[in-house]
Design an enzyme around this catalytic site. Structure first.
Site: not given
Ligand code: F6P
Length: 546
Positions: A360, A391, A509
């Site tokens: 990431e 394995h 998203k």
């Molecule tokens: O979708 C990626 C992300 O933004 C990560 O970088 C982050 O760790 C995760 O989602 C969770 O985000 P949050 O802590 O804001 O729920």
């Protein structure tokens, strides 16, 4: 016919680190060593052993099985100077807004500073108070029972870091931590939560809703399901929130909107990146397990590595060396896969934690100024407990067509006061660790007379780093995690990319929202391609029939 204009990218190209003479020197080294095998490097330099071992505190790193020699390393160190790796680290550690696209700092090192900022101090203090209340049975459920189980609901950085540390350090739990059930739930489908809730009692369960943004749909969906479950035993939502929920976030307003009272909120700040947040209040489950003293030990281990990263000469600097080797393998030798192989069952979650930390952070293809790069950046990482992976997927490492690099990680001391059987198991485990890295590096060159059958040949020449921890303690794990955090920063500095944003996850998203609208009933304004529409039609038809 539309008119096309040739775009002059030459200035952009000149801005890339690949235009630096130091970069080209490393490129020449890679060409010079293209046909040199790890075995040849040892034949040419039998004194190699001592030169490739570096130690910092509880971590010993061996680069002797990497595919490079002293001359190539020297040019890599020059590249680190030319790309101002040290300056980049200094600016990051100084709290400058190094995350340029979001205009914020990436100041996780401030969370473990020996002289913490007042807000960090206050957060640790508050964590300590709540930990003590839970440990001493003073934090009670709404019907008066002490808390027996704590469920962390979070995802990504709000899950992987604390989960990994809790898995790794169960043996170091404080007496009160040992009596608590500490659980982690992340999956959006609710499967993990449903399975867990079957065996918990609402009266004695505390949920930690951990989300930096407090907008992540995975976490909020699980949190709502948890509240519904609590409602069976605690009909008042207010009571449920007060006795059974703690929010952990950088956005208190969102926690308040969700109904979490201010006294049940633990805060951190937007200058802490999600994947670097286990040192903040996101590490609350760790503090519950280890106690505050153990949590502070973890912080101290990381602080040790921070100081080492800033101060050690580049040639003795573990994060710099590990980062440069990562760049060498991925960018210059073209190895596109990197396996993380802990030889310790307690580190089962470490590969998953590192995949987020590295991919990431460094899964980027434009520079900090937005110029497309003309070199490979982060490889694909994956991993598994080493002996289990032997394995499963080692066959590909040994005889496949894919050149990959690997990190072997193991503790040296273990089970010192345990039964001989366990000591023997640890010896066996270490023997496997040492055997596998040898076979990967030297192939059947390890044998006096290799089997001539092509099916039984081991070509070897797969490079690896071995990291030995003196012992798996909170301090050593803190140092190990910080080592990888800074490895990521070093690689990003050489590649001139921003390791602290993650725009690549945003579109998915948004599209999930569109797809949800389609699944709910075919909102005509929702966007999807033909393939997706066909799948939606299939799902809807099956669900309607059911
Ligand atoms: O979708 C990626 C992300 O933004 C990560 O970088 C982050 O760790 C995760 O989602 C969770 O985000 P949050 O802590 O804001 O729920």
């Amino acid at each position: 016919m539309s008119e096309t204009r040739a775009v002059d990218h030459s200035e952009d190209l000149l801005s890339l680190p690949s235009a630096l003479p130091a970069w080209q020197a490393v490129q020449q080294q890679a060409l010079r060593l293209a046909d040199t095998r790890i075995a040849d490097l040892w034949a040419a330099d039998p004194e190699r052993a001592g030169r490739w071992l570096t130690r910092a505190g509880p971590v010993l790193m061996d680069l002797g099985k990497q595919r490079l020699d002293a001359e190539a390393l020297s040019d890599l160190l020059d590249l680190a100077e030319a790309t101002d790796v040290r300056g980049v680290l200094r600016r990051q550690f100084g709290g400058e807004p190094v995350n340029l696209t979001e205009g914020r700092a990436a100041w996780h090192t401030a969370l473990r500073a020996t002289q913490p900022l007042p807000e960090v101090q206050a957060s640790l203090q508050r964590m300590g108070e709540i930990v003590a209340q839970i440990h001493h049975g003073q934090w009670r459920g709404s019907t008066g029972y002490p808390i027996r189980d704590v469920v962390n609901i979070g995802v990504g950085g709000s899950d992987l870091g604390p989960r990994m540390v809790c898995d790794a350090l169960t043996h170091a739990a404080c007496p009160e931590g040992r009596t608590l059930g500490i659980h982690f739930v992340s999956s959006i489908d609710g499967a993990q939560l449903a399975k867990l809730l079957r065996r918990l009692r609402p009266e004695t369960t505390l949920f930690l809703i951990s989300s930096k943004s407090f907008t992540t749909s995975d976490t909020l969906a699980n949190a709502r399901t948890a509240l519904d479950w609590l409602a069976r035993a605690v009909p008042s939502t207010e009571e449920a929130m007060r006795h059974h929920v703690i929010g952990i976030s950088a956005t208190p307003a969102k926690m308040a909107e969700f109904g979490i009272p201010p006294e049940n909120q633990l805060l951190f700040w937007d200058w802490v990146g999600g994947r670097f947040s286990l040192w903040s209040a996101i590490g609350f489950p760790i503090a519950l397990l280890l106690g505050m003293d153990g949590f502070r030990e973890l912080l101290a281990g990381a602080a040790f590595m921070d100081q080492h990263a800033l101060e050690a000469p580049l040639i003795d600097n573990l994060p710099v060396l590990l980062g440069l080797i990562g760049v060498w393998n991925s960018t210059f030798l073209g190895l596109r896969g990197h396996a993380v192989l802990p030889y310790d069952g307690r580190l089962a979650s470490f590969p998953a934690f590192l995949t987020q930390l590295e991919m990431e952070s460094n899964g980027k293809s434009v520079t900090r100024a937005g110029v497309p790069v003309n070199y490979a950046t982060c490889p694909v990482l994956w991993g598994e407990i080493g002996p289990n992976a032997q394995h499963a997927f080692y066959q590909l490492l040994h005889q496949g067509t894919q050149a990959v690099s690997a990190d072997f990680i193991a503790p040296v001391r273990r089970y010192q006061h345990a039964a001989e059987g366990l000591q023997a198991q640890h010896r066996l485990n270490l023997a496997n660790c040492l055997a596998q890295s040898q076979v990967l590096a030297f192939g059947d060159g390890c044998l006096p007379a290799p089997d001539p059958s092509p099916h039984r040949r081991y070509p070897g020449n797969q490079p690896s780093t071995t990291l030995l921890l003196d012992e798996l303690t909170p301090h050593a794990l803190g140092a190990l995690v910080a080592l990888y955090e800074h490895k990521v920063a070093v690689m990003a500095a050489v590649w001139d990319i921003n390791p602290f944003d993650q725009w690549g996850v945003e579109l998915g998203k948004k599209m999930a929202g569109e797809a949800e609208r389609l699944l709910c009933g075919g909102d005509p304004s929702a966007r999807a391609d033909g393939s997706t529409l066909a799948l939606v039609a299939h799902i809807r038809a099956l669900q309607e029939n059911a």
